[in-house]
Design a protein around this motif. Structure first.
Motif, mmCIF file in Angstrom:
data_model
loop_
_atom_site.group_PDB
_atom_site.id
_atom_site.type_symbol
_atom_site.label_atom_id
_atom_site.label_comp_id
_atom_site.label_asym_id
_atom_site.label_seq_id
_atom_site.Cartn_x
_atom_site.Cartn_y
_atom_site.Cartn_z
ATOM 1 N N TYR A 191 -36.175 -65.031 -12.709
ATOM 2 C CA TYR A 191 -36.866 -66.010 -11.787
ATOM 3 C C TYR A 191 -36.123 -66.487 -10.699
ATOM 4 C CZ TYR A 191 -39.356 -65.562 -16.051
ATOM 5 O OH TYR A 191 -40.442 -65.019 -17.196
ATOM 6 N N HIS A 192 -36.660 -66.247 -9.488
ATOM 7 C CA HIS A 192 -36.139 -66.907 -8.381
ATOM 8 C C HIS A 192 -36.568 -68.091 -7.993
ATOM 9 C CE1 HIS A 192 -34.258 -63.065 -8.015
ATOM 10 N NE2 HIS A 192 -35.505 -62.476 -8.261
ATOM 11 N N VAL A 193 -35.860 -69.332 -7.960
ATOM 12 C CA VAL A 193 -36.415 -70.659 -7.799
ATOM 13 C C VAL A 193 -35.705 -71.465 -6.992
ATOM 14 C CG1 VAL A 193 -36.926 -70.778 -10.420
ATOM 15 C CG2 VAL A 193 -34.759 -71.865 -9.603
ATOM 16 N N GLY B 202 -25.744 -84.429 5.511
ATOM 17 C CA GLY B 202 -25.569 -85.299 4.117
ATOM 18 C C GLY B 202 -25.827 -84.680 2.862
ATOM 19 N N LYS B 203 -26.102 -85.477 1.853
ATOM 20 C CA LYS B 203 -26.221 -84.897 0.612
ATOM 21 C C LYS B 203 -27.404 -84.004 0.286
ATOM 22 C CE LYS B 203 -24.089 -88.624 -1.867
ATOM 23 N NZ LYS B 203 -24.187 -89.690 -3.093
ATOM 24 N N VAL B 204 -27.144 -82.917 -0.495
ATOM 25 C CA VAL B 204 -28.083 -81.828 -0.715
ATOM 26 C C VAL B 204 -29.192 -82.405 -1.542
ATOM 27 C CG1 VAL B 204 -28.369 -79.738 -1.775
ATOM 28 C CG2 VAL B 204 -26.416 -80.075 -0.525
ATOM 29 N N LYS B 205 -30.354 -82.224 -1.021
ATOM 30 C CA LYS B 205 -31.615 -82.725 -1.890
ATOM 31 C C LYS B 205 -32.545 -81.671 -2.416
ATOM 32 C CE LYS B 205 -31.692 -87.083 0.715
ATOM 33 N NZ LYS B 205 -32.438 -87.882 1.898
ATOM 34 N N ILE B 206 -32.311 -80.522 -1.689
ATOM 35 C CA ILE B 206 -32.883 -79.289 -2.044
ATOM 36 C C ILE B 206 -32.089 -78.148 -2.406
ATOM 37 C CG2 ILE B 206 -34.796 -77.438 -1.582
ATOM 38 C CD1 ILE B 206 -36.090 -79.541 0.170
ATOM 39 N N LEU B 207 -32.036 -77.508 -3.414
ATOM 40 C CA LEU B 207 -31.106 -76.242 -3.750
ATOM 41 C C LEU B 207 -32.291 -75.162 -3.285
ATOM 42 C CD1 LEU B 207 -28.445 -75.637 -4.286
ATOM 43 C CD2 LEU B 207 -29.118 -75.613 -6.816
ATOM 44 N N PRO B 208 -32.172 -74.303 -2.290
ATOM 45 C CA PRO B 208 -32.971 -73.409 -2.259
ATOM 46 C C PRO B 208 -33.212 -72.228 -2.680
ATOM 47 C CG PRO B 208 -31.536 -73.519 -0.308
ATOM 48 C CD PRO B 208 -31.103 -74.549 -1.255
ATOM 49 N N TYR B 209 -31.954 -71.816 -3.627
ATOM 50 C CA TYR B 209 -32.220 -70.529 -4.337
ATOM 51 C C TYR B 209 -31.072 -70.689 -5.761
ATOM 52 C CZ TYR B 209 -31.903 -65.929 -5.567
ATOM 53 O OH TYR B 209 -32.242 -64.482 -6.360
ATOM 54 N N LEU B 210 -32.019 -70.006 -6.677
ATOM 55 C CA LEU B 210 -31.016 -70.079 -8.066
ATOM 56 C C LEU B 210 -31.729 -68.871 -8.589
ATOM 57 C CD1 LEU B 210 -30.450 -73.248 -9.748
ATOM 58 C CD2 LEU B 210 -28.604 -71.804 -8.587
ATOM 59 N N ALA B 211 -31.324 -67.836 -9.217
ATOM 60 C CA ALA B 211 -31.648 -66.835 -10.189
ATOM 61 C C ALA B 211 -31.489 -67.167 -11.511
ATOM 62 C CB ALA B 211 -31.093 -65.396 -9.874
ATOM 63 N N LEU B 212 -32.585 -67.353 -12.307
ATOM 64 C CA LEU B 212 -32.489 -67.766 -13.680
ATOM 65 C C LEU B 212 -33.072 -66.596 -14.623
ATOM 66 C CD1 LEU B 212 -34.041 -71.373 -13.270
ATOM 67 C CD2 LEU B 212 -31.600 -70.697 -12.989
ATOM 68 N N SER B 213 -32.477 -66.861 -15.461
ATOM 69 C CA SER B 213 -33.157 -65.924 -16.951
ATOM 70 C C SER B 213 -34.250 -66.785 -17.373
ATOM 71 C CB SER B 213 -32.092 -65.706 -17.979
ATOM 72 O OG SER B 213 -31.562 -66.904 -18.578
ATOM 73 N N GLU C 250 -31.427 -66.012 0.449
ATOM 74 C CA GLU C 250 -30.535 -65.830 -0.604
ATOM 75 C C GLU C 250 -31.214 -64.777 -1.895
ATOM 76 O OE1 GLU C 250 -27.365 -67.196 -0.738
ATOM 77 O OE2 GLU C 250 -27.991 -67.723 1.179
ATOM 78 N N TYR C 251 -32.479 -64.641 -1.445
ATOM 79 C CA TYR C 251 -33.340 -63.379 -2.665
ATOM 80 C C TYR C 251 -32.839 -62.139 -2.038
ATOM 81 C CZ TYR C 251 -36.792 -60.616 -4.351
ATOM 82 O OH TYR C 251 -37.353 -59.705 -5.004
ATOM 83 N N VAL C 252 -32.815 -62.173 -0.673
ATOM 84 C CA VAL C 252 -32.544 -60.818 -0.133
ATOM 85 C C VAL C 252 -30.848 -60.395 -0.630
ATOM 86 C CG1 VAL C 252 -32.089 -59.436 2.092
ATOM 87 C CG2 VAL C 252 -34.121 -60.801 1.582
ATOM 88 N N GLU D 277 -29.600 -57.247 -2.828
ATOM 89 C CA GLU D 277 -28.308 -56.368 -2.450
ATOM 90 C C GLU D 277 -27.463 -56.350 -3.518
ATOM 91 O OE1 GLU D 277 -27.630 -58.065 1.454
ATOM 92 O OE2 GLU D 277 -29.154 -56.952 2.484
ATOM 93 N N ALA D 278 -27.045 -57.625 -3.820
ATOM 94 C CA ALA D 278 -25.968 -57.743 -4.792
ATOM 95 C C ALA D 278 -26.339 -57.060 -6.139
ATOM 96 C CB ALA D 278 -25.750 -59.015 -5.334
ATOM 97 N N LEU D 279 -27.740 -56.832 -6.535
ATOM 98 C CA LEU D 279 -28.159 -56.266 -7.839
ATOM 99 C C LEU D 279 -28.012 -54.653 -7.758
ATOM 100 C CD1 LEU D 279 -29.887 -56.551 -10.396
ATOM 101 C CD2 LEU D 279 -31.974 -55.936 -8.950
ATOM 102 N N GLU D 280 -28.171 -54.243 -6.323
ATOM 103 C CA GLU D 280 -27.865 -52.639 -6.121
ATOM 104 C C GLU D 280 -26.527 -52.599 -6.364
ATOM 105 O OE1 GLU D 280 -29.434 -51.479 -2.580
ATOM 106 O OE2 GLU D 280 -31.674 -52.149 -3.076
ATOM 107 N N GLU D 281 -25.820 -53.260 -6.041
ATOM 108 C CA GLU D 281 -24.359 -53.376 -6.330
ATOM 109 C C GLU D 281 -23.655 -53.595 -7.468
ATOM 110 O OE1 GLU D 281 -22.581 -55.708 -2.902
ATOM 111 O OE2 GLU D 281 -23.644 -54.503 -1.404
ATOM 112 N N GLY D 282 -24.608 -54.234 -8.356
ATOM 113 C CA GLY D 282 -23.845 -54.742 -9.741
ATOM 114 C C GLY D 282 -23.278 -55.774 -9.627
ATOM 115 N N THR D 283 -23.212 -56.641 -8.605
ATOM 116 C CA THR D 283 -22.737 -58.054 -8.345
ATOM 117 C C THR D 283 -23.338 -59.129 -8.491
ATOM 118 O OG1 THR D 283 -22.669 -57.704 -5.882
ATOM 119 C CG2 THR D 283 -20.591 -57.029 -7.046
#
Length: 141
Positions: free
Chosen positions: A55-57, A71-82, A106-108, A112-118
């Motif tokens: 899940y890309h959230v 300033g302080k971060v209020k939105i975290l634009p991307y996490l990949a979650l199980s 960040e999804y892109v 790319e990292a998925l294809e590289e295994g990282t």
């Protein structure tokens, strides 16, 4: 016939992965202290051989201590979650809305990292992930 086959495949995927989560859903979750009102938006979902659904959230209304030039971060634009991460975190479906478009960059990179295994897929509860990101350590799959 094609319609029936499509429905059967969709139901199989839903049952096989226990997929109760769908893209465009906004969820309240078990937040950190002081982040009441923070929510998770599911922007997209990938079904992978290694992790099952990923899940890309985006996470809204957070109070990250790391400071940027704005300033302080209020939105975290991307996490990949199980699914495990979402199961540990979410409380209630609050809305449905369009994806938060800044997540796409960040999804892109993740694809790319998925294809590289990282690639990184988090399995902790979201509140724990946020805490770990601030401290610099987090458990991934």
């Amino acid at each position: 016939m094609r319609y029936i086959l499509t429905v059967i495949v969709f139901l199989y995927i839903s049952v096989a992965y226990g997929q109760e989560y769908r893209y465009h859903q906004m969820w309240s979750y078990k937040t950190r202290c002081g982040e009441d009102g923070s929510e998770i938006l599911i922007n997209s979902i990938d079904i992978t051989d290694k992790y099952g659904p990923v899940y890309h959230v985006s996470v809204f209304n957070v109070k990250m201590k790391k400071v940027t030039t704005e300033g302080k971060v209020k939105i975290l634009p991307y996490l990949a979650l199980s699914k495990e991460s979402l199961d540990k975190s979410v409380i209630k479906l609050t809305a449905e809305r369009y994806p938060y478009l800044p997540f796409h960059k960040e999804y892109v990179k993740w694809k790319e990292a998925l294809e590289e295994g990282t690639e990184v897929v988090y399995k902790d509860a979201v509140a724990d992930i946020l805490e770990s990101l601030e401290s610099g350590s987090c458990e991934t799959q």
